[in-house]
Write a protein that holds these residues in place. Structure first.
Motif, PDB file in Angstrom:
ATOM      1  N   THR B 350      20.998  37.175 -34.792  1.00 40.28           N
ATOM      2  CA  THR B 350      20.049  37.906 -35.391  1.00 40.28           C
ATOM      3  C   THR B 350      20.670  38.849 -36.312  1.00 40.28           C
ATOM      4  O   THR B 350      20.170  39.257 -37.255  1.00 40.28           O
ATOM      5  N   LEU B 351      21.588  39.455 -36.018  1.00 41.89           N
ATOM      6  CA  LEU B 351      22.373  40.562 -36.812  1.00 41.89           C
ATOM      7  C   LEU B 351      23.772  39.984 -37.427  1.00 41.89           C
ATOM      8  O   LEU B 351      24.166  40.640 -38.323  1.00 41.89           O
ATOM      9  N   PHE B 352      24.271  38.946 -36.774  1.00 44.83           N
ATOM     10  CA  PHE B 352      25.523  38.536 -37.236  1.00 44.83           C
ATOM     11  C   PHE B 352      25.603  36.889 -36.991  1.00 44.83           C
ATOM     12  O   PHE B 352      24.934  36.566 -36.062  1.00 44.83           O
ATOM     13  N   SER B 353      26.749  36.515 -37.565  1.00 45.78           N
ATOM     14  CA  SER B 353      26.906  35.076 -37.428  1.00 45.78           C
ATOM     15  C   SER B 353      28.257  34.981 -37.265  1.00 45.78           C
ATOM     16  O   SER B 353      29.196  35.819 -37.575  1.00 45.78           O
ATOM     17  N   ALA B 354      28.790  33.980 -36.626  1.00 43.92           N
ATOM     18  CA  ALA B 354      30.348  33.663 -36.261  1.00 43.92           C
ATOM     19  C   ALA B 354      30.538  32.061 -36.405  1.00 43.92           C
ATOM     20  O   ALA B 354      29.685  31.249 -35.690  1.00 43.92           O
ATOM     21  N   VAL B 355      31.674  31.905 -36.835  1.00 47.26           N
ATOM     22  CA  VAL B 355      32.049  30.410 -36.879  1.00 47.26           C
ATOM     23  C   VAL B 355      33.293  30.329 -36.259  1.00 47.26           C
ATOM     24  O   VAL B 355      34.240  31.103 -36.509  1.00 47.26           O
ATOM     25  N   LEU B 356      33.546  29.520 -35.469  1.00 45.41           N
ATOM     26  CA  LEU B 356      34.948  29.182 -34.707  1.00 45.41           C
ATOM     27  C   LEU B 356      35.258  27.492 -35.155  1.00 45.41           C
ATOM     28  O   LEU B 356      34.540  26.748 -34.815  1.00 45.41           O
ATOM     29  N   THR B 357      36.319  27.656 -35.968  1.00 45.64           N
ATOM     30  CA  THR B 357      36.583  26.157 -36.773  1.00 45.64           C
ATOM     31  C   THR B 357      37.594  25.528 -35.550  1.00 45.64           C
ATOM     32  O   THR B 357      38.169  26.313 -34.632  1.00 45.64           O
ATOM     33  N   ASP B 358      37.482  24.102 -35.576  1.00 42.32           N
ATOM     34  CA  ASP B 358      38.450  23.320 -34.684  1.00 42.32           C
ATOM     35  C   ASP B 358      39.892  23.641 -34.887  1.00 42.32           C
ATOM     36  O   ASP B 358      40.678  23.289 -33.865  1.00 42.32           O
ATOM     37  N   ASP B 359      40.246  24.053 -36.038  1.00 42.45           N
ATOM     38  CA  ASP B 359      41.369  24.292 -36.192  1.00 42.45           C
ATOM     39  C   ASP B 359      41.969  25.819 -35.982  1.00 42.45           C
ATOM     40  O   ASP B 359      42.968  26.543 -36.281  1.00 42.45           O
ATOM     41  N   GLY B 360      40.947  26.510 -35.142  1.00 42.30           N
ATOM     42  CA  GLY B 360      41.336  27.834 -34.468  1.00 42.30           C
ATOM     43  C   GLY B 360      40.907  29.074 -35.546  1.00 42.30           C
ATOM     44  O   GLY B 360      41.539  30.248 -35.236  1.00 42.30           O
ATOM     45  N   ARG B 361      40.301  28.785 -36.553  1.00 45.57           N
ATOM     46  CA  ARG B 361      39.794  30.099 -37.259  1.00 45.57           C
ATOM     47  C   ARG B 361      38.559  30.578 -37.053  1.00 45.57           C
ATOM     48  O   ARG B 361      37.700  29.863 -36.495  1.00 45.57           O
ATOM     49  N   VAL B 362      38.591  31.907 -37.169  1.00 50.07           N
ATOM     50  CA  VAL B 362      37.237  32.586 -36.565  1.00 50.07           C
ATOM     51  C   VAL B 362      36.632  33.321 -37.977  1.00 50.07           C
ATOM     52  O   VAL B 362      37.369  33.944 -38.352  1.00 50.07           O
ATOM     53  N   ALA B 363      35.514  33.182 -38.231  1.00 49.69           N
ATOM     54  CA  ALA B 363      34.888  33.823 -39.198  1.00 49.69           C
ATOM     55  C   ALA B 363      33.558  34.691 -38.679  1.00 49.69           C
ATOM     56  O   ALA B 363      32.514  33.941 -38.068  1.00 49.69           O
ATOM     57  N   VAL B 364      33.555  35.906 -38.972  1.00 46.04           N
ATOM     58  CA  VAL B 364      32.442  36.694 -38.481  1.00 46.04           C
ATOM     59  C   VAL B 364      31.920  37.734 -39.267  1.00 46.04           C
ATOM     60  O   VAL B 364      32.868  38.174 -40.305  1.00 46.04           O
ATOM     61  N   GLY B 365      30.564  37.872 -39.369  1.00 44.30           N
ATOM     62  CA  GLY B 365      30.201  38.720 -40.530  1.00 44.30           C
ATOM     63  C   GLY B 365      28.569  38.976 -40.176  1.00 44.30           C
ATOM     64  O   GLY B 365      27.944  38.124 -39.494  1.00 44.30           O
ATOM     65  N   ALA B 366      28.071  40.131 -40.852  1.00 40.92           N
ATOM     66  CA  ALA B 366      26.800  40.593 -40.551  1.00 40.92           C
ATOM     67  C   ALA B 366      25.605  39.747 -41.506  1.00 40.92           C
ATOM     68  O   ALA B 366      25.065  40.224 -42.414  1.00 40.92           O
ATOM     69  N   VAL B 367      26.092  38.391 -41.826  1.00 42.15           N
ATOM     70  CA  VAL B 367      25.531  37.762 -42.795  1.00 42.15           C
ATOM     71  C   VAL B 367      24.983  36.169 -42.218  1.00 42.15           C
ATOM     72  O   VAL B 367      25.080  35.969 -40.963  1.00 42.15           O
ATOM     73  N   ALA B 368      24.580  35.426 -43.255  1.00 42.31           N
ATOM     74  CA  ALA B 368      23.943  34.099 -42.587  1.00 42.31           C
ATOM     75  C   ALA B 368      25.240  33.133 -42.706  1.00 42.31           C
ATOM     76  O   ALA B 368      25.950  33.495 -43.304  1.00 42.31           O
ATOM     77  N   PRO B 369      24.905  32.120 -41.974  1.00 45.28           N
ATOM     78  CA  PRO B 369      25.930  31.165 -41.800  1.00 45.28           C
ATOM     79  C   PRO B 369      26.669  30.603 -43.111  1.00 45.28           C
ATOM     80  O   PRO B 369      27.830  30.432 -43.354  1.00 45.28           O
ATOM     81  N   ASP B 370      25.762  30.309 -44.163  1.00 41.78           N
ATOM     82  CA  ASP B 370      26.333  30.142 -45.584  1.00 41.78           C
ATOM     83  C   ASP B 370      27.422  30.728 -45.954  1.00 41.78           C
ATOM     84  O   ASP B 370      28.309  30.242 -46.245  1.00 41.78           O
ATOM     85  N   GLN B 371      27.538  32.103 -45.966  1.00 37.71           N
ATOM     86  CA  GLN B 371      28.456  33.059 -46.343  1.00 37.71           C
ATOM     87  C   GLN B 371      29.610  32.671 -45.669  1.00 37.71           C
ATOM     88  O   GLN B 371      30.733  32.814 -45.991  1.00 37.71           O
ATOM     89  N   LEU B 372      29.554  32.453 -44.162  1.00 39.39           N
ATOM     90  CA  LEU B 372      30.789  32.394 -43.447  1.00 39.39           C
ATOM     91  C   LEU B 372      31.311  31.021 -44.101  1.00 39.39           C
ATOM     92  O   LEU B 372      32.608  31.094 -44.181  1.00 39.39           O
TER      93      LEU B 372
END
Lengths: 303, 379
Positions: B350-372
């Motif tokens: 609800t306050l942040f999103s995070a994506v863990l990619t299969d090649d080991g990268r992580v993107a985190v931010g207080a944003v919607a997934p699109d921004q990630l």
């Protein structure tokens, strides 16, 4: 039996009671509040064999609990009754608390469900409700007395558990200082007072459920139907309370704060949940007593 | 009486009316807005907080979080748990006693348990009723530099300019480009009238809708922090006092002595620097690639590459230890997503999103997934 009591005598034909009702005599003015009807009601409740057996069951659990803990004392770690059972067993008062924790989930609600089922629906089922209402007793007053007897029943039930548990616990484990949930100890005298408060708090919750039962009891002429309904309400409340996704509903559940009496055994006691719980109990009691009143005073009594 | 007799059904009004009153009263109480406080600007409020001298208080704090995290075995313990780690989900009650910089006690209240942290001078006790364990630590002697009393509970770094007013001005200047700061004087927290400092992100892309900090109208200490999400109407995170007393707490609160029959441990003595919370954060592992920062202000997205050993655990190549098992469970709970940036698993809170990619990268931010996704693609 005084003349005053005779004047207001409205004893009721039910289960062997004989009708001794009489008209008011002009000379003897009745007192503002007579306890005669209530005393008759309590005699009836305490005299029923099934209620006596129920009290035995309520009293048996803390004894079994105390003996079981005593027998397994060196390794009594894992448990389902909260942290009270895993107390360092130098103080017997953990027994009534663990017993209350266990019995508040099922046994005590079942006891009040039985009593409330008997209170109106039971009389209707036996055909004695008509006689009750032919004597000069206002229906509102009858309902008030019926509820007062349920509250007394709740107090008796809870204090049976607490007192039997305390006696069994003290006999087996002694009267040492009590370990609180906060890790510090309180003296035995303090612990006894907090146990009394805990029992009163539990009795308030059971009394609130008694009001629900009284209302259900006015809806049916089958005491068993009322009893089962109250048990279903209780069990559904416990289930809903366990679902975190329904957190918005929890403040409206009658059982929400029933286990909060453990907050008395922190140092210092945490009062907020207890006060919330008492507020909920009062709300339930008022709403369902009024609902019972609306139903009972406007319906036709046919049996 | 005659009304009831002629209209027997009207008696049902009575119970219904009581239910209505019970349902409406909390809202009516919270809506009785006028606290009688004179308006105060944001910089005045920050100055007040910085110069406030509250050194003693006791109170009850309620924390609730709805971060939209999947419920995990272990952290989804919900409301009943007294575990310190369980605070990320559900609602929790804490009790706090503070008597100057040297004596504090914090109790985490659970349904059938309690965890306590008690500091009395250089002695630090922790107590857990679930394990019936008390742990004692001796804190290093207080150095003059770190001797700042926690009478500035705002947690502002001590490196700010010396005067409170200058500090307030600097803070406002720093956040001014990304955030609009307003105040209101209509809040009531723990029964006390309070000012509110309202931080509204200017960026439209962030999931943080608003941060509201309530400040006591008299004592000028923060009483409540609420973080609103764009996804929810209620605060996604809230921590605040439900009752507070600024008197000196009883000395008994800080006198902890383990009872016989409980386990007593001697904890590790923390290093001298660990008195400041910053120092307790573990330094990043040496093989971590320096994270990339995409975007600014509230819409900042951090893209990082996970260390090789963690990656091996994720792909199931490493021997399955308990920790990896938990990560596996987590990954299975998270929906799989893919795009031009690659494939991975998405945690949409609800306050942040995070994506863990299969090649080991992580993107985190207080944003919607699109921004990630955009940040991952840009890398």
């Amino acid at each position: 039996m005084s003349a005053v009591e005779k004047a207001t005598a409205t004893a009721v034909a039910a289960e062997g009671r004989t009708e001794v009702g009489s008209r008011h005599t002009p000379s003897a003015r009745p007192p503002a509040v007579s306890t005669r009807l209530l005393r008759s009601e309590m005699r009836l409740i305490m005299g029923r064999r099934r209620n006596q057996m129920g009290m035995l069951v309520l009293a048996a659990l803390p004894v079994v609990l105390a003996v079981a803990v005593k027998l397994t004392e060196p390794h009594n770690r894992g448990n389902d009754a909260g942290d009270f059972l895993s107390q360092a067993t130098s103080n017997g008062l953990f027994v009534p608390l663990a017993a209350l924790t266990l019995e508040m989930t099922l046994f005590l609600p079942m006891a009040i469900a039985m009593l409330s089922g008997d209170s109106i629906a039971g009389e209707a089922n036996l055909g004695t409700l008509r006689y009750l209402l032919t004597v000069p007793v206002d229906r509102t007053r009858l309902l008030a007395v019926k509820y007062a007897s349920l509250v007394l029943g709740a107090l008796i039930g809870v204090f049976i558990v607490a007192i039997v548990g305390a006696v069994a616990g003290i006999a087996l484990f002694g009267t040492g200082p009590m370990l609180t949930l906060s890790g510090v100890r309180i003296g035995f005298g303090t612990a006894v007072w907090r146990l009394v408060l805990a029992a009163l708090f539990c009795a308030a919750g059971i009394s609130a459920l008694g009001a629900v039962g009284l209302f259900v009891s006015t809806l049916t002429e089958q005491p068993m139907a009322a009893t089962v309904t109250v048990m279903i309400i209780t069990i559904i409340s416990w289930i809903l309370l366990g679902v975190n996704q329904l957190a918005f509903l929890h403040p409206w559940l009658i059982v929400e704060q029933w286990m909060s009496f453990s907050d008395l055994f922190r140092e210092p006691p945490l009062w907020s949940n207890l006060l919330t719980g008492l507020g909920q109990d009062l709300g339930y009691a008022i709403v369902f007593w009024l609902a019972a009143w609306a139903r009972f005073t406007s319906k036709d009594i046919t049996s | 009486m005659s009304f009831w007799t002629s209209h027997p059904k009207a008696r049902w009004i009575a119970p219904v009316a009581v239910v209505a009153v019970a349902a409406v009263t909390p809202y009516a109480l919270s809506a009785s807005a006028d606290s009688g406080l004179a308006p105060r600007s944001a910089s005045q409020l920050l100055t007040d907080v910085r110069s406030s001298t509250v050194a003693t208080l006791s109170g009850t704090i309620v924390e609730s979080a709805d971060l939209g995290l999947p419920s995990l075995p272990g952290i989804g313990a919900g409301s009943g748990s007294a575990d310190l780690q369980s605070l990320v989900s559900g609602s929790h009650t804490l009790r706090l006693w503070v008597d100057g910089p040297d004596r504090q006690r914090l109790a985490v209240v659970g349904t059938n348990g309690e965890s306590d942290i008690i500091r009395n001078g250089r002695t630090l006790w922790t107590w857990s009723s679930a394990t019936k364990t008390a742990t004692k630590r001796t804190l290093p002697p207080r150095t003059p530099e770190s001797g700042t009393a926690p009478s500035t509970p705002s947690g502002l770094p001590t490196t700010l300019p010396p005067t409170p007013a200058a500090a307030a001005a600097q803070v406002l200047k720093a956040v001014g480009t990304t955030t609009s700061v307003t105040t209101s004087s209509t809040a009531t927290v723990a029964g006390r009238p309070a000012y509110e400092l309202v931080l509204t992100p200017k960026a439209r892309t962030t999931r943080v809708a608003q941060v509201r900090i309530a400040i006591d109208g008299v004592r000028r200490v923060p009483l409540r922090v609420q973080v609103y999400s764009t996804q929810l109407t209620k605060p996604a995170f809230e921590i605040g006092f439900t009752s507070v007393d600024f008197g000196r707490p009883d000395a008994r609160q800080f006198a902890f002595a383990p009872a016989p029959g409980t386990t007593v441990k001697n904890g590790d003595v923390p290093e001298a620097t660990s008195a400041t919370p910053e120092a307790t954060v573990p330094s990043a592992a040496s093989d971590t690639v320096e994270p990339t920062v995409v975007g600014t202000g509230w819409s900042t997205v951090v893209v990082a590459k996970l260390p090789a050993d963690v990656l091996a655990g994720l792909s199931g190549k490493a021997p399955a230890s308990q920790g990896n098992g938990q990560v596996d469970t987590l990954l299975r709970l998270l929906p799989a997503v893919s795009g031009t940036w690659g494939k991975g698993h998405l945690l949409s809170g609800t306050l942040f999103s995070a994506v863990l990619t299969d090649d080991g990268r992580v993107a985190v931010g207080a944003v919607a997934p699109d921004q990630l996704y955009a940040a991952l693609a840009a890398k």
